[in-house]
Design an enzyme around this catalytic site. Structure first.
Site, mmCIF file in Angstrom:
data_model
loop_
_atom_site.group_PDB
_atom_site.id
_atom_site.type_symbol
_atom_site.label_atom_id
_atom_site.label_comp_id
_atom_site.label_asym_id
_atom_site.label_seq_id
_atom_site.Cartn_x
_atom_site.Cartn_y
_atom_site.Cartn_z
ATOM 1 N N ASP A 16 27.158 5.937 17.865
ATOM 2 C CA ASP A 16 25.850 6.030 16.972
ATOM 3 C C ASP A 16 25.084 7.332 17.129
ATOM 4 O O ASP A 16 24.841 7.858 18.124
ATOM 5 C CB ASP A 16 25.253 5.019 17.827
ATOM 6 C CG ASP A 16 23.949 4.367 16.868
ATOM 7 O OD1 ASP A 16 23.644 5.174 15.722
ATOM 8 O OD2 ASP A 16 23.365 3.313 17.092
ATOM 9 N N ASP A 73 25.881 6.001 10.056
ATOM 10 C CA ASP A 73 25.499 6.658 11.329
ATOM 11 C C ASP A 73 26.191 5.944 12.573
ATOM 12 O O ASP A 73 26.079 6.517 13.635
ATOM 13 C CB ASP A 73 24.125 7.015 11.567
ATOM 14 C CG ASP A 73 23.371 5.790 11.658
ATOM 15 O OD1 ASP A 73 23.603 4.802 10.962
ATOM 16 O OD2 ASP A 73 22.388 5.440 12.416
ATOM 17 N N GLU A 74 27.033 5.113 12.241
ATOM 18 C CA GLU A 74 27.553 4.116 13.208
ATOM 19 C C GLU A 74 28.840 3.561 13.080
ATOM 20 O O GLU A 74 29.288 3.152 12.023
ATOM 21 C CB GLU A 74 26.386 2.964 13.314
ATOM 22 C CG GLU A 74 26.130 2.254 14.511
ATOM 23 C CD GLU A 74 25.194 1.152 14.456
ATOM 24 O OE1 GLU A 74 25.768 0.025 14.716
ATOM 25 O OE2 GLU A 74 24.204 1.512 13.963
#
Length: 364
Positions: A9, A104-105
DNA sequence: TCTGGGGTCCTAGGACCC
DNA sequence: TCTGGGGTCCTAGGACCC
């Protein structure tokens, strides 16, 4: 043999990208999002800004009151997509079993490396260092025997986290956490649980079948199992997309008129372009209306055949809007969504990809 | 304080069919 | 003439996620 799953993350992603690209912003409170005048909210806040209580989804007007020295930056999605792609490429160089959850993950299943003798801690550390060296971004890492454990592990370590939960240690790791820490427990469920004295994940783990179903509905047993550290969900690399939509909040509330109709046409155009890029059409068209008082409704219409043309989508949306209009109505938001997607043109640039869930922003 | 935009999944009632 | 039961589709709203 237990699985080894990594959840990665990127920290305060949009804000970190802005600080990376503009050295003057480093060390300063940065908030990414729309302007307070246009009723913007915070899409991402740097950790310097978070110290003032600023967080994602907060109205920008409030964020700037809490932190008057914050620098507000409008989002630059193309740039975030570019950096996200580079990070995902680093993940895929390690394993093809990558499930992106947003820009983002992602989850990575590295069980194969561990079966071949690699230590999870070494895999995870080199991944973290690789992302930093190649992009300049900090990534929080969680490692566990399931997606759920890995996710919670990366959450608790933030920022710049690095948390490994050893096999067998799942239930003990989860037990002291607030129930809210589990994926799927939101504000409403948390409140309902609290009323019955269920505050921690450990409390949830102790629920018997009947109590779990009563409190958590049809997903009760599954949620209770997650609380016990039991989760066999696989890392899935491809997701079928179910809908394509666009919506816009107006800077000021709008009555019916040219401005509202122009917005509707723009939204239809936007949805149409995205459908066509994917070679898909939607057999259901829906509108979303948010009134000045924040009441929100949706109205949908199912068609005999899928549509992808902007004017057709706009015509159906207009009809749905006309049917709802009452004198004096003022709207703060209008949205259009197409669902029941079907492939129309297999040769389109992302056919097959009609399917792919790709680009969410971070936000919250 | 005044609330974005992109999604997924679940529930529940009614229509409709056999 | 007092009234089944199952299955499926459609619609609308809501919880939740990032």
């Amino acid at each position: 043999m237990p699985r080894t799953i990594i959840h990665a993350d990127l920290d305060a992603f949009f804000a970190s990208v802005e600080q990376l690209d503009n050295p003057e912003l480093r060390g300063k409170p940065v908030v990414v999002g729309g302007s307070p005048e246009s009723r913007g909210v915070v899409a991402a806040a740097s950790y310097e800004a978070r110290r003032f209580g600023v967080h994602s989804a907060m109205p920008m007007s409030r964020a700037l009151r809490l932190c008057p020295d914050a620098v507000r930056v409008p989002p630059r999605f193309e740039r975030y997509i570019e950096l996200s792609s580079r990070v995902m490429a680093i993940f895929r160089a390690l394993t093809p079993l990558v499930e992106p959850m947003s820009l983002d993950e992602a989850f990575l299943d590295v069980s194969g490396w561990v079966d071949d003798g690699a230590a999870p801690i070494d895999i995870a550390r080199s991944l973290k260092e690789d992302v930093k060296a190649k992009t300049g971004l900090n990534v929080s890492i969680g490692v566990g025997t399931s997606k759920s454990i890995a996710k919670v592990a990366s959450d608790v370590g933030k920022p710049d986290g690095f948390v490994i939960v050893p096999p067998g240690g799942e239930a003990a790791f989860l037990a002291p956490m607030p129930a809210r820490a589990l994926w799927g427990v939101g504000p409403k469920t948390e409140a309902r649980l609290k009323q019955l004295g269920v505050r921690t994940v450990g409390d949830m783990a102790r629920l018997d079948d009947a109590a779990a179903e009563r409190l958590l509905g049809s997903r009760g047993l599954h949620m209770r199992d997650l609380a016990r550290g039991i989760d066999d969900a696989a890392v899935v690399t491809q997701h079928e997309r179910k809908s394509v939509g666009a919506e816009t909040t107006f800077a000021r509330d709008l009555a019916d008129g040219p401005e509202l109709r122009a917005a509707l046409a723009r939204l239809a155009q936007h949805v149409s372009e995205r459908l066509r890029r994917a070679g898909a059409g939607g057999q259901t068209v829906a509108i979303k209306l948010r009134y000045a008082d924040f009441r929100t409704i949706t109205r949908q219409s199912s068609l005999r055949a899928p549509v992808d043309a902007a004017d057709e989508i706009a015509a159906i949306a207009s009809r749905l809007l006309d049917a709802e209009l009452q004198p004096g109505d003022r709207f703060r938001l209008l949205g259009i969504q197409c669902s029941k997607l079907a492939l129309l043109d297999e040769s389109a640039t992302g056919a097959g990809d009609a399917t792919q869930g790709v680009l969410w922003d971070e936000g919250s």
